[in-house]
Design a protein around this motif. Structure first.
Motif, short mmCIF file in Angstrom:
data_model
loop_
_atom_site.label_atom_id
_atom_site.label_comp_id
_atom_site.label_asym_id
_atom_site.label_seq_id
_atom_site.Cartn_x
_atom_site.Cartn_y
_atom_site.Cartn_z
N SER A 20 1.07 -1.04 -0.21
CA SER A 20 -0.09 0.51 -0.05
C SER A 20 1.01 1.89 -0.33
O SER A 20 0.43 2.18 -0.47
N THR A 23 2.22 1.95 -3.91
CA THR A 23 0.70 1.98 -4.23
C THR A 23 0.48 3.48 -3.72
O THR A 23 0.18 3.90 -5.50
N ASP A 24 0.33 3.97 -2.96
CA ASP A 24 0.56 5.92 -2.86
C ASP A 24 1.32 5.81 -3.13
O ASP A 24 0.68 7.27 -3.55
N SER A 27 0.02 6.61 -6.71
CA SER A 27 -1.82 6.89 -6.76
C SER A 27 -1.71 8.59 -6.65
O SER A 27 -2.30 9.14 -6.93
N SER A 60 -15.69 3.14 -8.45
CA SER A 60 -15.45 1.28 -7.87
C SER A 60 -16.61 0.17 -6.64
O SER A 60 -16.24 -0.29 -6.57
N TYR A 86 -4.66 -4.12 -8.26
CA TYR A 86 -3.24 -3.36 -7.96
C TYR A 86 -2.35 -3.21 -9.83
O TYR A 86 -2.46 -1.85 -10.22
N SER A 89 -5.37 -0.82 -12.02
CA SER A 89 -4.52 0.66 -11.76
C SER A 89 -3.83 1.29 -12.28
O SER A 89 -2.87 2.08 -12.89
N ASP A 112 -9.58 2.57 -13.70
CA ASP A 112 -8.44 2.88 -12.37
C ASP A 112 -9.48 2.86 -10.96
O ASP A 112 -8.74 1.77 -9.49
N ARG A 113 -10.37 3.42 -10.91
CA ARG A 113 -11.49 3.03 -9.83
C ARG A 113 -11.55 1.47 -9.78
O ARG A 113 -11.51 1.19 -8.45
N LYS A 116 -8.43 -0.23 -7.80
CA LYS A 116 -9.38 -0.09 -6.30
C LYS A 116 -10.71 -1.14 -5.66
O LYS A 116 -10.69 -1.53 -4.51
N ARG A 119 -9.10 -4.72 -5.39
CA ARG A 119 -8.54 -4.84 -4.32
C ARG A 119 -8.52 -4.32 -3.08
O ARG A 119 -8.21 -5.27 -2.32
N THR A 120 -9.32 -3.34 -2.69
CA THR A 120 -9.91 -3.08 -1.54
C THR A 120 -10.00 -4.25 -0.27
O THR A 120 -9.83 -4.55 0.30
#
Length: 399
Positions: A20, A23-24, A27, A60, A86, A89, A112-113, A116, A119-120
């Motif tokens: 995360s 990845t963050d 993003s 998402s 992932y 995105s 992209d969403r 997300k 994966r969330t």
């Protein structure tokens, strides 16, 4: 004491936290420049930006249930469903280089969403399943703190790229893609495969997942998350409001999310542990109270130099008190076999509500102006927070 404290957090949580974090960085590089890129660079109106921001934050919701359901049906597919999300995105980042109008940008952000959304829930289910009920708030706090470290670095990297390059936006999107690929590799190589040994007796179904709402406590949590999401103004709008109030130059705009991220990073573990001790619902609702104070400060005539620091600190505290804490609270009322699906239900309600809020806030800003729109959101947030206090789920208080 220190050994027991370290042992309370499973290695899976740290591995997912690293994914995360990386990845963050990717993003948040995009998120930091996107509002200015769309409104200033492409000339979108607040209503048009509200539509795209709603897509970015709410689309998402359409696939979270799918991601949660696929992970549960596999009995151990949480890692791989999250990996697909992932990967999607990551692929979307370079597509922003060729999208220069509302429709293609909307499609790229929707894709992209979608990633997300996939994966969330599986990721949060892995965190929940690898933690005990007594330490779940702390585990989510550790993960969110690592996640937020990436959110802190992302805008800083974007700021440095914008200052160092001529085609700054294109460079940001390119570097963002490369970093996102690294995040996918970390997931594949270092995150355990899942709980393949915990195959449920009955194969989970989508109807069974939706049927979780018959559980009173989970239903209350979902309803409260939805209502509060309807009054939660998007981060991007908060930054735009700050810029307009204080006249922040465009070149400094990408640094505004750093204040939110820094506060989130400092408080995530602290408030996660506090939620384990005093009750998750109390911390969750208090976080929205802090957000309400931030809205009130933006509505006042105060223009002091401390205003952005106070507002961004409250904004970050809001996320530290709500993001992981909500997932820890929801986990308590969901069986392991449907953990990913149950968390997806709560996330879906919240994401759909925030999608609606972005559309409504953007429209209100266009018609009545930014102050009237924010005042309406503040009144709605106060009402929803008071209502949520009356629905305090029993499973979210300490035994």
């Amino acid at each position: 004491m220190a050994g027991r404290r370290r042992a309370a957090i499973a290695p899976t949580v740290f591995a997912l936290g690293t994914v995360s974090l990386v990845t963050d960085v990717s993003s948040e590089m995009v998120t930091a420049v996107l509002p200015l890129y769309l409104v200033t660079g492409l000339g979108l109106s607040p209503l048009g930006f509200g539509l795209l921001d709603g897509v970015y934050n709410g689309f998402s919701a359409l696939v979270r249930l799918v991601g949660g359901h696929l992970a549960d049906r596999g009995g151990g597919r949480h890692k791989w469903v999250a990996g697909v999300g992932y990967g999607i995105s990551a692929v979307c980042k370079p597509l922003l280089l060729v999208a220069h109008s509302l429709t293609p940008i909307g499609l790229v952000l929707a894709a992209d969403r979608t990633g997300k959304g996939l994966r969330t829930a599986p990721r949060d289910a892995l965190i929940s399943l690898s933690s005990t009920a007594e330490t779940r708030g702390r585990a989510f706090g550790v993960h969110r703190a690592m996640d937020t470290a990436g959110a802190l670095l992302g805008p800083l990297v974007a700021f440095l790229i914008l200052r160092a390059t001529v085609d700054g936006y294109d460079a940001v999107f390119t570097v963002s893609f490369c970093v996102a690929v690294v995040g996918v590799l970390v997931l594949v190589l270092f995150v355990p495969g899942g709980r393949g040994d915990a195959v449920p007796v009955e194969r989970p179904t989508l109807r069974g997942a939706v049927g979780l709402l018959r559980r009173r406590e989970l239903r209350r949590i979902t309803v409260c998350a939805l209502l509060l999401g309807l009054a939660t103004v998007s981060d991007s709008f908060v930054y735009l409001l700050l810029q307009r109030r204080l006249g922040v130059p465009d070149r400094w705009f990408a640094l505004l999310p750093l204040g939110t991220a820094a506060s989130f990073l400092l408080l995530a573990v602290v408030l996660g542990r506090l939620a384990d001790r005093v009750g998750r619902w109390a911390v969750f609702v208090a976080g929205h109270g802090g957000l309400l104070v931030a809205y009130a400060l933006l509505l006042t005539a105060w223009r002091g130099s401390a205003l952005p620091y106070v507002v961004l600190a409250l904004h970050g505290a809001f996320y530290a008190a709500t993001d992981g804490v909500l997932m820890a609270a929801a986990s308590d009322g969901v069986p392991e076999a449907l953990r990913s699906s149950g968390l997806a239900l709560v996330q879906t309600g919240q994401a759909m509500a925030r999608f609606a809020c972005s559309l409504l806030f953007g429209a209100a800003w266009t018609v009545w102006g930014d102050r009237a729109a924010l005042a309406g959101a503040a009144v709605a947030l106060a009402a929803c927070a008071l209502f949520s206090l009356t629905l305090r789920p029993k499973g979210t208080v300490p035994a």
